[in-house]
Design a protein around this motif. Structure first.
Motif, PDB file in Angstrom:
ATOM      1  N   ILE A 188      -3.859   3.870  -0.923  1.00  0.00           N
ATOM      2  CA  ILE A 188      -4.337   2.998  -1.996  1.00  0.00           C
ATOM      3  C   ILE A 188      -3.542   1.705  -1.989  1.00  0.00           C
ATOM      4  O   ILE A 188      -2.391   1.651  -1.531  1.00  0.00           O
ATOM      5  CB  ILE A 188      -4.226   3.671  -3.382  1.00  0.00           C
ATOM      6  N   SER A 189      -4.160   0.660  -2.503  1.00  0.00           N
ATOM      7  CA  SER A 189      -3.497  -0.633  -2.655  1.00  0.00           C
ATOM      8  C   SER A 189      -2.851  -0.695  -4.036  1.00  0.00           C
ATOM      9  O   SER A 189      -3.496  -0.386  -5.043  1.00  0.00           O
ATOM     10  CB  SER A 189      -4.510  -1.769  -2.491  1.00  0.00           C
TER      11      SER A 189
ATOM     12  N   TYR B 238       0.846  -1.186   0.000  1.00  0.00           N
ATOM     13  CA  TYR B 238       0.000   0.000   0.000  1.00  0.00           C
ATOM     14  C   TYR B 238       0.885   1.240   0.000  1.00  0.00           C
ATOM     15  O   TYR B 238       2.017   1.212   0.495  1.00  0.00           O
ATOM     16  CB  TYR B 238      -0.906   0.021   1.235  1.00  0.00           C
ATOM     17  N   THR B 239       0.357   2.307  -0.541  1.00  0.00           N
ATOM     18  CA  THR B 239       1.078   3.575  -0.533  1.00  0.00           C
ATOM     19  C   THR B 239       0.095   4.713  -0.356  1.00  0.00           C
ATOM     20  O   THR B 239      -1.092   4.605  -0.698  1.00  0.00           O
ATOM     21  CB  THR B 239       1.873   3.762  -1.836  1.00  0.00           C
ATOM     22  N   SER B 240       0.589   5.807   0.179  1.00  0.00           N
ATOM     23  CA  SER B 240      -0.223   7.012   0.276  1.00  0.00           C
ATOM     24  C   SER B 240       0.092   7.921  -0.898  1.00  0.00           C
ATOM     25  O   SER B 240       1.112   7.754  -1.580  1.00  0.00           O
ATOM     26  CB  SER B 240       0.062   7.760   1.584  1.00  0.00           C
ATOM     27  N   LEU B 241      -0.779   8.877  -1.120  1.00  0.00           N
ATOM     28  CA  LEU B 241      -0.450   9.954  -2.032  1.00  0.00           C
ATOM     29  C   LEU B 241       0.496  10.915  -1.313  1.00  0.00           C
ATOM     30  O   LEU B 241       0.486  10.997  -0.074  1.00  0.00           O
ATOM     31  CB  LEU B 241      -1.721  10.671  -2.480  1.00  0.00           C
TER      32      LEU B 241
ATOM     33  N   ASP C  45      -1.825  -3.502  -5.265  1.00  0.00           N
ATOM     34  CA  ASP C  45      -2.215  -4.798  -5.817  1.00  0.00           C
ATOM     35  C   ASP C  45      -3.638  -4.775  -6.344  1.00  0.00           C
ATOM     36  O   ASP C  45      -3.964  -5.453  -7.316  1.00  0.00           O
ATOM     37  CB  ASP C  45      -2.072  -5.891  -4.749  1.00  0.00           C
ATOM     38  N   ASN C  46      -4.505  -3.990  -5.676  1.00  0.00           N
ATOM     39  CA  ASN C  46      -5.913  -3.931  -6.061  1.00  0.00           C
ATOM     40  C   ASN C  46      -6.410  -2.504  -5.873  1.00  0.00           C
ATOM     41  O   ASN C  46      -6.842  -2.117  -4.785  1.00  0.00           O
ATOM     42  CB  ASN C  46      -6.740  -4.903  -5.220  1.00  0.00           C
ATOM     43  N   PRO C  47      -6.361  -1.685  -6.917  1.00  0.00           N
ATOM     44  CA  PRO C  47      -6.767  -0.282  -6.784  1.00  0.00           C
ATOM     45  C   PRO C  47      -8.212  -0.101  -6.321  1.00  0.00           C
ATOM     46  O   PRO C  47      -8.570   0.977  -5.839  1.00  0.00           O
ATOM     47  CB  PRO C  47      -6.572   0.273  -8.204  1.00  0.00           C
ATOM     48  N   ASN C  48      -9.048  -1.125  -6.457  1.00  0.00           N
ATOM     49  CA  ASN C  48     -10.444  -1.024  -6.036  1.00  0.00           C
ATOM     50  C   ASN C  48     -10.633  -1.317  -4.549  1.00  0.00           C
ATOM     51  O   ASN C  48     -11.734  -1.144  -4.020  1.00  0.00           O
ATOM     52  CB  ASN C  48     -11.312  -1.980  -6.857  1.00  0.00           C
ATOM     53  N   GLU C  49      -9.601  -1.775  -3.888  1.00  0.00           N
ATOM     54  CA  GLU C  49      -9.715  -2.080  -2.460  1.00  0.00           C
ATOM     55  C   GLU C  49      -9.912  -0.793  -1.670  1.00  0.00           C
ATOM     56  O   GLU C  49      -9.231   0.209  -1.894  1.00  0.00           O
ATOM     57  CB  GLU C  49      -8.463  -2.801  -1.955  1.00  0.00           C
ATOM     58  N   VAL C  50     -10.845  -0.827  -0.732  1.00  0.00           N
ATOM     59  CA  VAL C  50     -11.105   0.327   0.128  1.00  0.00           C
ATOM     60  C   VAL C  50     -10.131   0.296   1.306  1.00  0.00           C
ATOM     61  O   VAL C  50     -10.082  -0.674   2.058  1.00  0.00           O
ATOM     62  CB  VAL C  50     -12.552   0.328   0.641  1.00  0.00           C
ATOM     63  N   VAL C  51      -9.351   1.353   1.450  1.00  0.00           N
ATOM     64  CA  VAL C  51      -8.428   1.504   2.571  1.00  0.00           C
ATOM     65  C   VAL C  51      -8.854   2.737   3.344  1.00  0.00           C
ATOM     66  O   VAL C  51      -9.005   3.825   2.764  1.00  0.00           O
ATOM     67  CB  VAL C  51      -6.969   1.648   2.090  1.00  0.00           C
ATOM     68  N   LEU C  52      -9.074   2.582   4.637  1.00  0.00           N
ATOM     69  CA  LEU C  52      -9.557   3.681   5.467  1.00  0.00           C
ATOM     70  C   LEU C  52      -8.396   4.426   6.125  1.00  0.00           C
ATOM     71  O   LEU C  52      -7.289   3.911   6.223  1.00  0.00           O
ATOM     72  CB  LEU C  52     -10.505   3.155   6.544  1.00  0.00           C
ATOM     73  N   GLY C  53      -8.690   5.626   6.589  1.00  0.00           N
ATOM     74  CA  GLY C  53      -7.678   6.401   7.286  1.00  0.00           C
ATOM     75  C   GLY C  53      -6.944   7.366   6.379  1.00  0.00           C
ATOM     76  O   GLY C  53      -7.224   7.465   5.172  1.00  0.00           O
ATOM     77  N   TYR C  54      -5.972   8.071   6.981  1.00  0.00           N
ATOM     78  CA  TYR C  54      -5.249   9.096   6.246  1.00  0.00           C
ATOM     79  C   TYR C  54      -3.845   9.241   6.828  1.00  0.00           C
ATOM     80  O   TYR C  54      -3.654   9.180   8.038  1.00  0.00           O
ATOM     81  CB  TYR C  54      -5.991  10.436   6.339  1.00  0.00           C
ATOM     82  N   PHE C  55      -2.883   9.425   5.938  1.00  0.00           N
ATOM     83  CA  PHE C  55      -1.514   9.737   6.350  1.00  0.00           C
ATOM     84  C   PHE C  55      -1.288  11.221   6.113  1.00  0.00           C
ATOM     85  O   PHE C  55      -1.428  11.717   4.991  1.00  0.00           O
ATOM     86  CB  PHE C  55      -0.510   8.909   5.554  1.00  0.00           C
ATOM     87  N   MET C  56      -0.947  11.947   7.196  1.00  0.00           N
ATOM     88  CA  MET C  56      -0.767  13.388   7.117  1.00  0.00           C
ATOM     89  C   MET C  56       0.670  13.775   7.428  1.00  0.00           C
ATOM     90  O   MET C  56       1.367  13.083   8.190  1.00  0.00           O
ATOM     91  CB  MET C  56      -1.711  14.106   8.082  1.00  0.00           C
ATOM     92  N   ALA C  57       1.098  14.891   6.859  1.00  0.00           N
ATOM     93  CA  ALA C  57       2.409  15.466   7.151  1.00  0.00           C
ATOM     94  C   ALA C  57       2.253  16.969   7.244  1.00  0.00           C
ATOM     95  O   ALA C  57       1.567  17.576   6.406  1.00  0.00           O
ATOM     96  CB  ALA C  57       3.415  15.093   6.065  1.00  0.00           C
TER      97      ALA C  57
END
Length: 352
Positions: free
Chosen positions: A293-294, A117-120, A296-308
């Protein structure tokens, strides 16, 4: 008549078969919660999985262990986070790691099962200092209760810069307060070794300093759309009075963090959903997708947020004599030193 009733008891009686409801097992959604700032760490990224629904409501939120978690900036620098030995699912940055203003950061995660998984990217913008920190007592009526809930609302004064559109996020830090107990009322629980129910007063101690990480009661955010370039006073936190925290002197801390426009929109949606009143006019609750986002599967729902973001901190001492309303004092019949995070000596930086 008695014989007839006795006979009827032995007649075959109709049975009702229980209706078994088969509920499809809910999807276990990965939730990512983490914020890195320009303040000293360690900063925490929390990974959990939660069931959306299911027939067995046990362990609905589970920590995600043994993941590889890294933070990468736009220059290619990589920082590995280690999993906490005290709290499963918490991943900590090195103590010396701090975010840099002007840099963009991406969170990358690889689970033990191989999913990636990676964040934007999140860019760190400057944040103005807190010009002044004040407070006011807030009372909250409770339906069916005689006594109101109450607490201290923290108010920050900010000189907002005019050269950019700013988005603010506030969170409370570690509070330290004078804890008063009643060791003279100590009564041990009856046991085979000590069957007595009589009080057994302790010689010490009735006064300690206790530190507590108090989570903010709500989400406090703001955008400068209405006060760009002006000085403004904004509610930034709330600490509930539990009958213990404000008996004497209380030191509260607040962090003011600059966040991206995308992070602000995410927190605003979360705030709106958590503050719905429960009426038929409320929007239906829904999973709010963050910036994870995943791969491996861009349609997977991932909750939460990474902030900086950049972070500015301030603190204030609150004297109980200056509060116009307080909760009844809670009696703790024991030595104050047996409670967690307490010391009979004040912190080295205690300066009310």
């Amino acid at each position: 008549m008695r014989r007839l009733l006795f006979f009827l008891l032995f007649l075959p009686m109709a049975c009702i078969d229980p209706y078994v409801v088969e509920v499809e097992q809910g999807e276990q959604l990965l939730t990512v919660e983490g914020t890195i700032t320009t303040a000293p760490g360690p900063h925490v990224v929390k990974l959990t999985r939660g069931d959306t629904y299911g027939s067995v409501f046990q362990g609905l939120v589970r920590p995600v262990r043994q993941a590889t978690v890294i933070v990468r900036d736009d220059l290619g620098n990589v920082t590995f986070l280690r999993e906490s030995s005290e709290q499963s699912g918490d991943y900590l940055t090195p103590a010396g790691f701090v975010a840099q203003v002007g840099r963009s950061y991406t969170l990358q995660i690889q689970l033990a099962t191989g999913e990636v998984y990676t964040s934007l990217p999140e860019r760190v913008e400057t944040v103005p200092e807190i010009q002044n920190l004040d407070y006011q007592v807030v009372r909250i009526p409770v339906e069916g209760e005689i006594n109101d809930r109450s607490g201290v609302q923290l108010l920050v004064e900010v000189n907002d810069p005019s050269d950019q559109n700013n988005f603010y996020f506030w969170r409370t830090g570690v509070s330290t307060f004078i804890l008063k107990t009643r060791p003279d009322l100590f009564t041990p629980r009856p046991s085979d070794v000590n069957p007595s129910r009589d009080p057994q007063p302790k010689d010490c101690c009735d006064t300690c300093f206790q530190s507590e990480a108090i989570s903010n009661q709500g989400i406090f955010i703001a955008t400068d759309d209405t006060f760009n370039g002006l000085s403004t006073r904004i509610p930034a936190g709330f600490i509930e009075d539990d009958g213990i925290r404000f008996v004497e002197t209380h030191r509260a801390q607040i962090s003011q963090i600059s966040i991206s426009a995308e992070a602000y929109r995410f927190l605003r949606l979360v705030k709106q959903q958590t503050e719905i009143s429960g009426s038929v006019f409320d929007p239906p609750p829904a999973n709010i997708r963050g910036n994870m986002i995943s791969l491996d599967n861009p349609n997977e729902v991932v909750l939460g947020y990474f902030m900086a973001g950049a972070e500015a901190r301030s603190e204030i001492y609150i004297n109980s004599t200056e509060l116009e309303f307080q909760q009844p004092v809670s009696i703790i019949p024991d030595d104050c030193r047996v409670l967690p995070n307490t010391s009979v000596d004040p912190p080295v930086d205690w300066n009310p």
